[in-house]
Design a protein around this motif. Structure first.
Motif, PDB file in Angstrom:
ATOM      1  N   VAL B 138       0.849  -1.188   0.000  1.00  8.12           N
ATOM      2  CA  VAL B 138       0.000   0.000   0.000  1.00  8.12           C
ATOM      3  C   VAL B 138       0.888   1.242   0.000  1.00  8.12           C
ATOM      4  CG1 VAL B 138      -1.829   1.260   1.211  1.00  8.12           C
ATOM      5  CG2 VAL B 138      -1.823  -1.236   1.250  1.00  8.12           C
ATOM      6  N   THR B 139       0.525   2.219  -0.812  1.00  2.29           N
ATOM      7  CA  THR B 139       1.353   3.426  -0.883  1.00  2.29           C
ATOM      8  C   THR B 139       0.853   4.493   0.081  1.00  2.29           C
ATOM      9  OG1 THR B 139       0.023   4.389  -2.652  1.00  2.29           O
ATOM     10  CG2 THR B 139       1.900   3.036  -3.303  1.00  2.29           C
ATOM     11  N   VAL B 140       1.790   5.331   0.525  1.00  2.00           N
ATOM     12  CA  VAL B 140       1.464   6.479   1.381  1.00  2.00           C
ATOM     13  C   VAL B 140       2.292   7.669   0.889  1.00  2.00           C
ATOM     14  CG1 VAL B 140       0.994   5.102   3.447  1.00  2.00           C
ATOM     15  CG2 VAL B 140       3.305   5.985   3.049  1.00  2.00           C
ATOM     16  N   PRO B 141       1.875   8.888   1.219  1.00  2.00           N
ATOM     17  CA  PRO B 141       2.719  10.035   0.877  1.00  2.00           C
ATOM     18  C   PRO B 141       4.090   9.871   1.525  1.00  2.00           C
ATOM     19  CG  PRO B 141       0.541  10.783   1.518  1.00  2.00           C
ATOM     20  CD  PRO B 141       0.600   9.306   1.823  1.00  2.00           C
ATOM     21  N   ALA B 142       5.137  10.258   0.814  1.00  2.00           N
ATOM     22  CA  ALA B 142       6.491  10.092   1.352  1.00  2.00           C
ATOM     23  C   ALA B 142       6.646  10.852   2.663  1.00  2.00           C
ATOM     24  CB  ALA B 142       7.512  10.596   0.334  1.00  2.00           C
ATOM     25  N   TYR B 143       5.903  11.946   2.795  1.00  2.00           N
ATOM     26  CA  TYR B 143       6.086  12.789   3.972  1.00  2.00           C
ATOM     27  C   TYR B 143       5.210  12.349   5.144  1.00  2.00           C
ATOM     28  CZ  TYR B 143       8.581  16.898   5.561  1.00  2.00           C
ATOM     29  OH  TYR B 143       9.469  17.728   6.200  1.00  2.00           O
ATOM     30  N   PHE B 144       4.515  11.224   5.007  1.00  2.00           N
ATOM     31  CA  PHE B 144       3.737  10.666   6.115  1.00  2.00           C
ATOM     32  C   PHE B 144       4.668  10.330   7.276  1.00  2.00           C
ATOM     33  CE2 PHE B 144      -0.653   8.511   5.307  1.00  2.00           C
ATOM     34  CZ  PHE B 144      -1.221   9.752   5.116  1.00  2.00           C
ATOM     35  N   ASN B 145       4.222  10.639   8.494  1.00  2.00           N
ATOM     36  CA  ASN B 145       5.032  10.277   9.661  1.00  2.00           C
ATOM     37  C   ASN B 145       4.696   8.859  10.111  1.00  2.00           C
ATOM     38  OD1 ASN B 145       2.756  10.296  11.357  1.00  2.00           O
ATOM     39  ND2 ASN B 145       2.972  12.492  11.725  1.00  2.00           N
ATOM     40  N   ASP B 146       5.362   8.439  11.178  1.00  2.00           N
ATOM     41  CA  ASP B 146       5.216   7.071  11.676  1.00  2.00           C
ATOM     42  C   ASP B 146       3.756   6.743  12.006  1.00  2.00           C
ATOM     43  OD1 ASP B 146       6.994   4.731  13.078  1.00  2.00           O
ATOM     44  OD2 ASP B 146       5.199   5.144  14.248  1.00  2.00           O
ATOM     45  N   ALA B 147       3.053   7.661  12.682  1.00  2.00           N
ATOM     46  CA  ALA B 147       1.672   7.394  13.097  1.00  2.00           C
ATOM     47  C   ALA B 147       0.769   7.226  11.878  1.00  2.00           C
ATOM     48  CB  ALA B 147       1.167   8.543  13.972  1.00  2.00           C
ATOM     49  N   GLN B 148       1.002   8.020  10.849  1.00  2.00           N
ATOM     50  CA  GLN B 148       0.178   7.947   9.646  1.00  2.00           C
ATOM     51  C   GLN B 148       0.435   6.637   8.891  1.00  2.00           C
ATOM     52  OE1 GLN B 148       1.691  11.866   8.456  1.00  2.00           O
ATOM     53  NE2 GLN B 148      -0.421  12.553   8.197  1.00  2.00           N
ATOM     54  N   ARG B 149       1.695   6.190   8.912  1.00  2.00           N
ATOM     55  CA  ARG B 149       2.033   4.908   8.270  1.00  2.00           C
ATOM     56  C   ARG B 149       1.405   3.754   9.043  1.00  2.00           C
ATOM     57  NH1 ARG B 149       6.667   5.566   4.768  1.00  2.00           N
ATOM     58  NH2 ARG B 149       6.942   7.802   4.698  1.00  2.00           N
ATOM     59  N   GLN B 150       1.528   3.840  10.367  1.00  2.00           N
ATOM     60  CA  GLN B 150       0.977   2.781  11.207  1.00  2.00           C
ATOM     61  C   GLN B 150      -0.539   2.699  11.018  1.00  2.00           C
ATOM     62  OE1 GLN B 150       3.187   0.820  13.318  1.00  2.00           O
ATOM     63  NE2 GLN B 150       1.347  -0.398  12.996  1.00  2.00           N
ATOM     64  N   ALA B 151      -1.197   3.868  10.919  1.00  2.00           N
ATOM     65  CA  ALA B 151      -2.649   3.900  10.718  1.00  2.00           C
ATOM     66  C   ALA B 151      -3.019   3.227   9.398  1.00  2.00           C
ATOM     67  CB  ALA B 151      -3.146   5.351  10.741  1.00  2.00           C
ATOM     68  N   THR B 152      -2.182   3.419   8.381  1.00  2.00           N
ATOM     69  CA  THR B 152      -2.445   2.806   7.078  1.00  2.00           C
ATOM     70  C   THR B 152      -2.310   1.289   7.170  1.00  2.00           C
ATOM     71  OG1 THR B 152      -1.562   4.799   6.046  1.00  2.00           O
ATOM     72  CG2 THR B 152      -1.775   2.859   4.641  1.00  2.00           C
ATOM     73  N   LYS B 153      -1.290   0.855   7.923  1.00  2.00           N
ATOM     74  CA  LYS B 153      -1.106  -0.585   8.112  1.00  2.00           C
ATOM     75  C   LYS B 153      -2.288  -1.187   8.882  1.00  2.00           C
ATOM     76  CE  LYS B 153       2.875  -3.381   8.394  1.00  2.00           C
ATOM     77  NZ  LYS B 153       4.042  -3.867   9.081  1.00  2.00           N
ATOM     78  N   ASP B 154      -2.747  -0.466   9.912  1.00  2.00           N
ATOM     79  CA  ASP B 154      -3.909  -0.913  10.685  1.00  2.00           C
ATOM     80  C   ASP B 154      -5.130  -1.037   9.778  1.00  2.00           C
ATOM     81  OD1 ASP B 154      -2.410  -0.956  12.982  1.00  2.00           O
ATOM     82  OD2 ASP B 154      -3.104   0.987  13.728  1.00  2.00           O
ATOM     83  N   ALA B 155      -5.322  -0.048   8.893  1.00  2.00           N
ATOM     84  CA  ALA B 155      -6.461  -0.084   7.972  1.00  2.00           C
ATOM     85  C   ALA B 155      -6.417  -1.365   7.148  1.00  2.00           C
ATOM     86  CB  ALA B 155      -6.439   1.140   7.059  1.00  2.00           C
ATOM     87  N   GLY B 156      -5.229  -1.749   6.706  1.00  2.00           N
ATOM     88  CA  GLY B 156      -5.070  -2.986   5.941  1.00  2.00           C
ATOM     89  C   GLY B 156      -5.513  -4.187   6.756  1.00  2.00           C
ATOM     90  N   ARG B 157      -5.051  -4.232   7.991  1.00  2.00           N
ATOM     91  CA  ARG B 157      -5.401  -5.382   8.841  1.00  2.00           C
ATOM     92  C   ARG B 157      -6.902  -5.471   9.066  1.00  2.00           C
ATOM     93  NH1 ARG B 157      -2.272  -5.633  14.224  1.00  2.00           N
ATOM     94  NH2 ARG B 157      -3.564  -7.472  14.479  1.00  2.00           N
ATOM     95  N   ILE B 158      -7.533  -4.318   9.289  1.00  2.28           N
ATOM     96  CA  ILE B 158      -8.985  -4.315   9.515  1.00  2.28           C
ATOM     97  C   ILE B 158      -9.698  -4.816   8.261  1.00  2.28           C
ATOM     98  CG2 ILE B 158     -10.985  -2.846  10.049  1.00  2.28           C
ATOM     99  CD1 ILE B 158      -8.906  -0.993  11.543  1.00  2.28           C
TER     100      ILE B 158
END
Lengths: 204, 617
Positions: B138-158
């Motif tokens: 899954v792609t994220v903006p390069a400037y995403f911080n750790d929390a935003q990346r983690q949230a994206t990973k969580d979304a995948g798991r859900i």
């Protein structure tokens, strides 16, 4: 590999003259070998080890690629410090510049209490340009003549060269701090501000 | 290794792609109607969740329950989104820490909303391959911080997806270009999407894509361009239609439906002005219709400050890479907003050369995600991506000062080790506060979380706790701690500042299974109803315009079919709605033809009239 120093990671002697094109070639080869992308099927412990090795290769490359970070690392390595603790030398004013530094510090203190008048601004701006040139000279000296001295030094001469390297690093750190402070007083953004600027470590 | 799909989880639209084994090229998977883009819009209706086009169509009808641009809220706290929320029509649950939305009578977190989008894409891929899909890049903006990346990973798991890699969008784009078009050298990727801006500088050499520096703004994108235009239109409406507004006591700014109409009209006009010099906006409001012409020059005056804001990050990225604009060999444009001519002009001026845009800027990130997925699956063995961490990582030290452990633009994976000890006899807890950002004070940086290390009691200063901070290839932080005297690993409790706890994520996964079946049925029902609404509007309009053009019995037949559809639409039987819709379509077929004929004749007639007039003058 995890126990190796950055020089030996790339199979290099502990010397400061490095062919950066060759370093990049070796880095790409090692990065390919150890990148987690190519070990996706590995069990978790193995993957964690690959990740750690990959991190080491990346940090080693970043450090050795930059002539100043390279000197900084070598000093640390020679003194047997394993963590980054106290890596940067304490900023120290070069004796030849003491008088000028004193004036600048006074002007900076004034700038904190009120606005700068045009004449002071112009003077500080000129002084900053002078210091930038001085910084450039210092970095060139570190990367070239002092580095060459280290590479050519016999074991007995090394402590003296090491001291000279540390002295130059301290001067450089000092110049950078003053240039940053000047930029701040003049209301300009100094993009490199945070790099290399370390503060004392907090102990719990 | 099982199949891995590539997903571009965008602010406005999302896509799913894969690498075709036969051609070795990435391809986007379209939906059943052949549309590649899935609008990142999620509607929470009383009957369940609707995603994509069906949800987008009810944005203006149900503004409070239809969530769009949720990516701008991922991994964020209340303080971060205060300004943002003034413009969004859905309600935020008051509180601290992680933002929650109150929509459709329930509370949802941004990762759950994103999960609905991911799930729709997962199902799209499963229909395409005829097999279950469990893994995704899954792609994220390069400037995403750790929390935003983690949230994206969580979304995948859900959503039931194992996110095997988070990839930065500009880097993904460069992979897609690298595979198909790019020569070796230094490239700049300028990525202006719906809600975020990124710029990345890469060196491409011998199959290695080495990111040298990245910079950006996670609160700048097409949404903001729409917003300035919408606010400008709002003022114009107030001036031109104050009589009607006063008469009806209407404050458009406080009317979510009107504001949503305005936003959608502004977005559509902005898009038209990329290819046309002038366009007409027509927005029907209750009581009056707003109509005005707007030129490209007018739009450019409005958005100029926003476009200029992207140039600062470009210069900083160049500076961090130690390069000047002249060192850039190629510029690649990514994201729908790079279609705006002013954006292209400014980029060209900054870098001094014309940017590339052969690949569709909407699709290139998804294609790149598919390429990375193929690399991870062992398909491409010659390509290697070396990305960087966009923001400096540090820990809080005495006096609220940040002690930087890993500077920004460090190649990942990367690690830093630090030694800690205790200051009180028998101390068993060491608390580390980890932050991300470029400022010197903790309060000006983004708090990622607190790590509590538990150790055995010892005299003060005796423990030697070695803490390793590792940023993995996803740009996500992992922390390990070891007490060196005992050699024992210290247990770490992570308290994310703006994230979901492990238990919360698990609860959400469970919920998503409970809702899943109901959701599919509901979605189909709502889609059928939306379709019925569209057909009813068309039929009503046709009857009004063409009443005199068809015989009375045909009119009666149409009216009967319309009445039947109205009745069916009120019920829950999807099949019945579908059949009644088809019946109305059939009944109005002839009338539609007659109207089309009449319209054509009318058009020809009026053109002749103007031609004649033209000849006379």
């Amino acid at each position: 590999m995890l126990k190796q120093d950055y020089f030996s990671v790339f199979g290099l002697p502990r010397k400061l003259a490095i062919d950066t094109a060759e370093l990049q070639r070796r880095f790409y080869a090692l990065a390919r070998e150890h990148h987690p992308d190519f070990h996706q099927a590995a069990p978790p412990e193995e993957l964690a080890r690959v990740e750690a090795t990959s991190a080491l290769v990346n940090t080693a490359y970043r450090t050795l690629r930059d002539p100043i970070a390279r000197v900084d690392y070598l000093v640390r390595l020679e003194e047997g410090r394993t963590t980054r603790e106290g890596a940067a030398e304490k900023p120290k004013a070069p004796p030849a510049l003491l008088q000028e530094m004193f004036e600048i510090q006074e002007a900076l203190a004034e700038a904190k209490t009120g606005a700068l008048d045009a004449a002071t601004r112009a003077r500080l701006s000129a002084q900053r340009e002078g210091l930038r040139a001085r910084l450039k000279d210092e970095e060139a000296r570190l990367g070239a003549s002092l580095s060459a001295r280290w590479d050519g030094a016999a074991p007995a001469e090394r402590p003296a060269v090491l001291a000279a390297l540390k002295e130059a690093l301290a001067t450089r750190a000092y110049l950078r701090t003053v240039i940053d402070d000047l930029a701040e007083a003049l209301g300009e953004d100094e993009p490199s501000r945070r790099e290399d600027k370390r503060v004392a470590h907090h102990r719990h | 290794m099982s199949r891995i799909i590539g997903i571009d989880l965008g602010t406005t639209n999302s896509l799913v792609a894969y690498v075709d084994e036969a051609t070795g090229l990435p391809r986007v998977i379209p939906d059943a109607e052949g549309r590649p883009l899935l609008p990142s819009v999620v509607a929470f209706t009383p009957d369940g969740i609707v995603v994509g086009e069906a949800a987008r169509r009810q944005l203006a009808r149900r503004p409070a329950d239809t969530v769009y641009s949720v990516k701008r809220l991922m991994g964020r706290g209340h303080e971060d989104v205060k300004d943002e929320m003034r413009f969004l029509p859905f309600r935020i649950v008051p509180g601290e820490g992680l933002v929650k939305l109150a929509v459709g009578g329930r509370e949802v977190t941004p990762p759950e909303v994103s999960a609905a989008v991911l799930k729709a894409l997962k199902e799209r891929a499963e229909r395409h391959f005829g097999e279950p899909i469990e893994k995704a890049v899954v792609t994220v903006p390069a400037y995403f911080n750790d929390a935003q990346r983690q949230a994206t990973k969580d979304a995948g798991r859900i959503a039931g997806l194992d996110v095997v890699r988070i990839v930065n969008e500009p880097t993904a784009a460069s992979l897609a270009y690298g595979l198909q078009r790019l020569s070796e050298g230094v490239i700049a990727v300028y990525d202006l999407g719906g809600g975020t801006f990124d710029v990345s500088i890469l060196r491409v050499k011998g199959g290695v894509f080495e990111v040298l520096a990245t910079n950006g703004d996670t609160h700048l994108g097409g949404d903001d361009l729409d917003r300035v235009l919408a606010l400008w239109l709002l003022e114009d409406i107030a001036v031109r239609h104050h009589a009607e507004l006063d008469r009806d006591c209407v404050d458009l700014a406080r009317d979510p439906e009107a504001m949503q109409e305005l936003r959608l009209a502004a977005e559509a006009a902005k898009i038209r002005l990329s290819s046309e010099e002038r366009t007409t906006l027509t927005i029907p409001f209750a009581g009056f219709t707003y109509r005005r012409d707007i030129t490209r020059a007018e739009l450019e005056r409005l958005v100029e400050p926003l476009v200029t804001r992207t140039l600062g990050p470009c210069r900083r990225a160049l500076g961090d890479a130690g390069l000047t604009p002249a060192d850039i060999d190629e510029i690649v444009l990514v994201g729908g907003s790079t279609r705006v001519p002013l954006v292209r002009r400014r980029v060209q001026e900054l870098f001094g050369k014309a940017p590339h845009s052969q690949l569709n800027p909407d699709e290139v990130v998804a294609l790149g995600a598919a390429v990375q997925a193929h690399i991870l699956a062992g398909g491409f063995t010659n390509m290697l991506l070396l990305d960087v961490t966009p923001l400096s990582l540090g820990i809080e030290s005495l006096g609220g000062i940040v002690n930087v452990l890993i500077p920004r633009n460090t190649t990942i994976p990367t690690s830093a080790r630090e030694m800690f000890t205790t200051s009180v006899d028998g101390q068993t807890l060491v608390d580390l506060h980890v932050v991300q950002g470029e400022r010197e004070l903790v309060k000006d940086c983004r708090s990622l979380g607190r790590f509590e290390l538990r150790i055995d009691p010892m005299p003060a200063g005796m423990p030697k706790i070695e803490v390793t901070f590792l940023i993995d290839a996803n740009g996500i932080l992992q922390v390990q701690a070891k007490e060196q005297r005992s050699g024992k690993a210290a247990s770490i409790e992570v308290k994310p500042t703006y994230g979901l706890s492990e238990t919360e994520v698990e609860q959400m996964i469970e919920d998503s299974f409970t809702y899943a079946e109901a959701d599919v049925a509901t979605r189909m029902l709502i889609e059928a109803r939306n379709e019925a609404d569209t057909v009813l509007v068309h039929a009503g309009r046709a009857l009004k315009q063409g009443a005199d053009l068809v015989p009375a019995e045909e009119r009666a037949a149409i009216e009967a079919a319309v009445a039947a559809l109205r009745a069916a639409r009120g019920g829950d039987d999807r099949e019945r709605i579908h059949e009644a819709t088809t019946a109305v379509n059939r009944a109005t077929e002839h009338l539609a033809e007659v109207l089309m004929d009449a319209a054509l004749k009318g058009a020809l007639g009026s053109r002749r009239a103007t031609e004649i007039l033209g000849e006379r003058t």
